[in-house]
Design an enzyme around this catalytic site. Structure first.
Site, PDB file in Angstrom:
ATOM      1  N   ARG A  54      27.424  41.069  -2.613  1.00  0.00           N
ATOM      2  CA  ARG A  54      27.732  40.646  -4.279  1.00  0.00           C
ATOM      3  C   ARG A  54      27.402  39.230  -4.680  1.00  0.00           C
ATOM      4  O   ARG A  54      26.566  38.908  -5.529  1.00  0.00           O
ATOM      5  CB  ARG A  54      28.872  40.879  -4.813  1.00  0.00           C
ATOM      6  CG  ARG A  54      29.114  42.431  -5.202  1.00  0.00           C
ATOM      7  CD  ARG A  54      30.274  42.957  -4.731  1.00  0.00           C
ATOM      8  NE  ARG A  54      30.653  43.115  -3.394  1.00  0.00           N
ATOM      9  CZ  ARG A  54      30.066  44.014  -2.680  1.00  0.00           C
ATOM     10  NH1 ARG A  54      29.666  45.167  -3.021  1.00  0.00           N
ATOM     11  NH2 ARG A  54      30.213  44.024  -1.280  1.00  0.00           N
ATOM     12  N   THR A  55      28.013  38.402  -3.920  1.00  0.00           N
ATOM     13  CA  THR A  55      28.042  36.967  -4.338  1.00  0.00           C
ATOM     14  C   THR A  55      26.562  36.366  -4.058  1.00  0.00           C
ATOM     15  O   THR A  55      25.995  35.639  -5.233  1.00  0.00           O
ATOM     16  CB  THR A  55      29.109  36.114  -3.280  1.00  0.00           C
ATOM     17  OG1 THR A  55      30.100  36.763  -3.355  1.00  0.00           O
ATOM     18  CG2 THR A  55      29.269  34.919  -3.960  1.00  0.00           C
ATOM     19  N   LYS A  83      21.269  25.692  16.790  1.00  0.00           N
ATOM     20  CA  LYS A  83      21.074  24.636  17.807  1.00  0.00           C
ATOM     21  C   LYS A  83      22.037  23.748  17.838  1.00  0.00           C
ATOM     22  O   LYS A  83      22.041  22.510  18.551  1.00  0.00           O
ATOM     23  CB  LYS A  83      19.788  23.774  17.477  1.00  0.00           C
ATOM     24  CG  LYS A  83      18.501  24.744  17.384  1.00  0.00           C
ATOM     25  CD  LYS A  83      17.157  23.998  16.948  1.00  0.00           C
ATOM     26  CE  LYS A  83      16.252  24.664  16.348  1.00  0.00           C
ATOM     27  NZ  LYS A  83      15.231  24.062  15.566  1.00  0.00           N
ATOM     28  N   ARG A 104      28.708  29.757   1.127  1.00  0.00           N
ATOM     29  CA  ARG A 104      29.832  30.751   1.889  1.00  0.00           C
ATOM     30  C   ARG A 104      29.755  30.364   3.162  1.00  0.00           C
ATOM     31  O   ARG A 104      28.888  30.356   4.177  1.00  0.00           O
ATOM     32  CB  ARG A 104      29.664  31.921   1.729  1.00  0.00           C
ATOM     33  CG  ARG A 104      30.638  32.827   2.645  1.00  0.00           C
ATOM     34  CD  ARG A 104      30.540  34.364   2.236  1.00  0.00           C
ATOM     35  NE  ARG A 104      31.074  34.796   0.885  1.00  0.00           N
ATOM     36  CZ  ARG A 104      31.068  35.864   0.373  1.00  0.00           C
ATOM     37  NH1 ARG A 104      30.709  36.871   1.112  1.00  0.00           N
ATOM     38  NH2 ARG A 104      31.564  36.188  -0.863  1.00  0.00           N
ATOM     39  N   HIS A 141      37.933  31.741  -3.785  1.00  0.00           N
ATOM     40  CA  HIS A 141      36.763  32.311  -3.893  1.00  0.00           C
ATOM     41  C   HIS A 141      36.504  32.207  -5.499  1.00  0.00           C
ATOM     42  O   HIS A 141      36.859  33.011  -6.049  1.00  0.00           O
ATOM     43  CB  HIS A 141      36.566  33.558  -3.381  1.00  0.00           C
ATOM     44  CG  HIS A 141      35.229  34.435  -3.583  1.00  0.00           C
ATOM     45  ND1 HIS A 141      34.040  33.675  -4.312  1.00  0.00           N
ATOM     46  CD2 HIS A 141      34.762  35.626  -3.046  1.00  0.00           C
ATOM     47  CE1 HIS A 141      32.956  34.546  -3.962  1.00  0.00           C
ATOM     48  NE2 HIS A 141      33.532  35.572  -3.359  1.00  0.00           N
TER      49      HIS A 141
HETATM   50  N1   CP Z   1      33.293  39.989  -3.680  1.00  0.00           N
HETATM   51  C1   CP Z   1      32.564  39.504  -2.523  1.00  0.00           C
HETATM   52  O1   CP Z   1      32.801  38.252  -2.411  1.00  0.00           O
HETATM   53  O2   CP Z   1      31.505  40.209  -2.475  1.00  0.00           O
HETATM   54  P1   CP Z   1      30.693  39.991  -1.169  1.00  0.00           P
HETATM   55  O3   CP Z   1      31.070  39.581   0.035  1.00  0.00           O
HETATM   56  O4   CP Z   1      29.548  41.117  -0.894  1.00  0.00           O
HETATM   57  O5   CP Z   1      29.973  38.604  -1.539  1.00  0.00           O
END
Ligand code: CP
Length: 315
Positions: A54-55, A83, A104, A141
């Protein structure tokens, strides 16, 4: 209220007024459509050191809707991280190709460090490349929280005065940390439902206390289902447990089914940042109160609004 070149590392970097201005731009984009010329010529890098559906995809959809190009990796396989390249060196390099970076990373604090690296570049006369946290370890998040609050506004018409239950892995789940911080900016009641070993960390509870938020701790969904306006389920974060035995003791502990929802208010909405494993039974998907897939859909207008505001200072 200045958004241009702002890093988005913690939800606490934003005031309630600032969050609400993002929501009003997102709503306008949803209603009036996306201006495909707004970010034409901009490049947004999506550096995903951890899995995501999703993100990453909603950031990509949001960027493309506004005419921006995206550069990305999804997983470090095939990158020079294999590496031994450091996070600093990767950010220093990618900043040369990018107008913004979404990251992320499995380590708490990685997004803050990435933002510091691009800020230090400005001391050398280079342009600031804003860094957006797409989830850092067990920490935060923030853009998930933005779409969660937007989802509450869409479904409840308000955030002040509602009762929200956060259920599941409140210790390792980064979405609920950002979400609790944000709810602390509103006059909400919070119900924290978790086994003792996975309750909300003390630093988040201290923050809620400092804001005078009314919260209570619970062990079962049944204790709260009848009073809540939002039931926010979360996955037990298997990948964050230092010990598999500890995970096995709590796996599958909560499961919301069609039957569970019989005890809920008609206006209640069942939310989840997703992915789910077994904490929401598929038989709940058809209940009109189940909102998690639409919630994920709200990621596009909210992230488009955020990108527009960070890159252009406006919509
Ligand atoms: N909610 C969320 O962060 O989903 P993903 O891990 O699929 O990005």
């Amino acid at each position: 209220m200045e958004f241009r070149d702002r890093d988005v590392v913690s939800i606490r970097d934003f005031s309630r007024d600032e969050l609400e201005s993002i929501f009003s731009v997102a709503k306008k984009m949803e209603e009036e459509g996306y201006d495909r010329g707004l970010l034409r010529g901009k490049r947004i890098s999506l550096l995903f050191y951890e899995p995501s559906t999703r993100t990453r995809l909603s950031f990509e959809a949001a960027a493309n809707s506004l005419g921006a190009d995206t550069l990305w990796f999804a997983g470090v396989e095939g990158t020079s991280v294999m590496k031994g390249e450091t996070l600093k060196d990767t950010i220093e390099t990618v900043a040369n190709y990018s107008d913004a970076i979404v990251i992320r990373h499995p380590y708490d604090g990685a997004a803050r460090w990435a933002a510091e690296v691009t800020t230090r570049r400005t001391l050398r006369g280079e342009k600031k490349v804003p860094v957006i946290n797409g989830g850092d370890g067990r920490n935060e998040h923030p853009t998930q929280t933005m779409l969660d609050l937007y989802s509450i506004l869409v479904t409840q018409g308000k955030i002040d005065g509602i009762t929200v239950a956060l259920v599941g892995d409140l210790k390792y789940g980064r979405t609920v940390h950002s979400f609790a911080y944000a709810l602390g900016m509103y006059r909400c009641r919070i119900r924290l439902v978790a086994p003792e070993a996975l309750q909300m960390p003390p630093h988040v509870l201290s923050y809620l206390e400092s804001r005078g938020v009314e919260y209570s701790l619970h062990r079962s969904i049944e204790e709260v289902i009848g009073e809540v306006d939002v039931l926010y389920m979360t996955r037990i974060q298997k990948e964050r447990f230092p010990d598999e035995n500890e995970y096995n003791r709590v796996r599958g502990i909560y499961r919301v089914s069609k039957r569970t929802l019989q005890g809920a208010k008609p206006n209640m909405r069942l939310m989840h940042p997703l992915p789910r494993v077994d904490e929401i039974s598929p038989d709940a998907d058809e209940d009109f109160r189940s909102y998690y897939f639409k919630q994920a859909g709200n990621g596009v207008p909210v992230r488009a609004a955020l990108l527009a505001m960070v890159l252009e200072g406006s919509r």
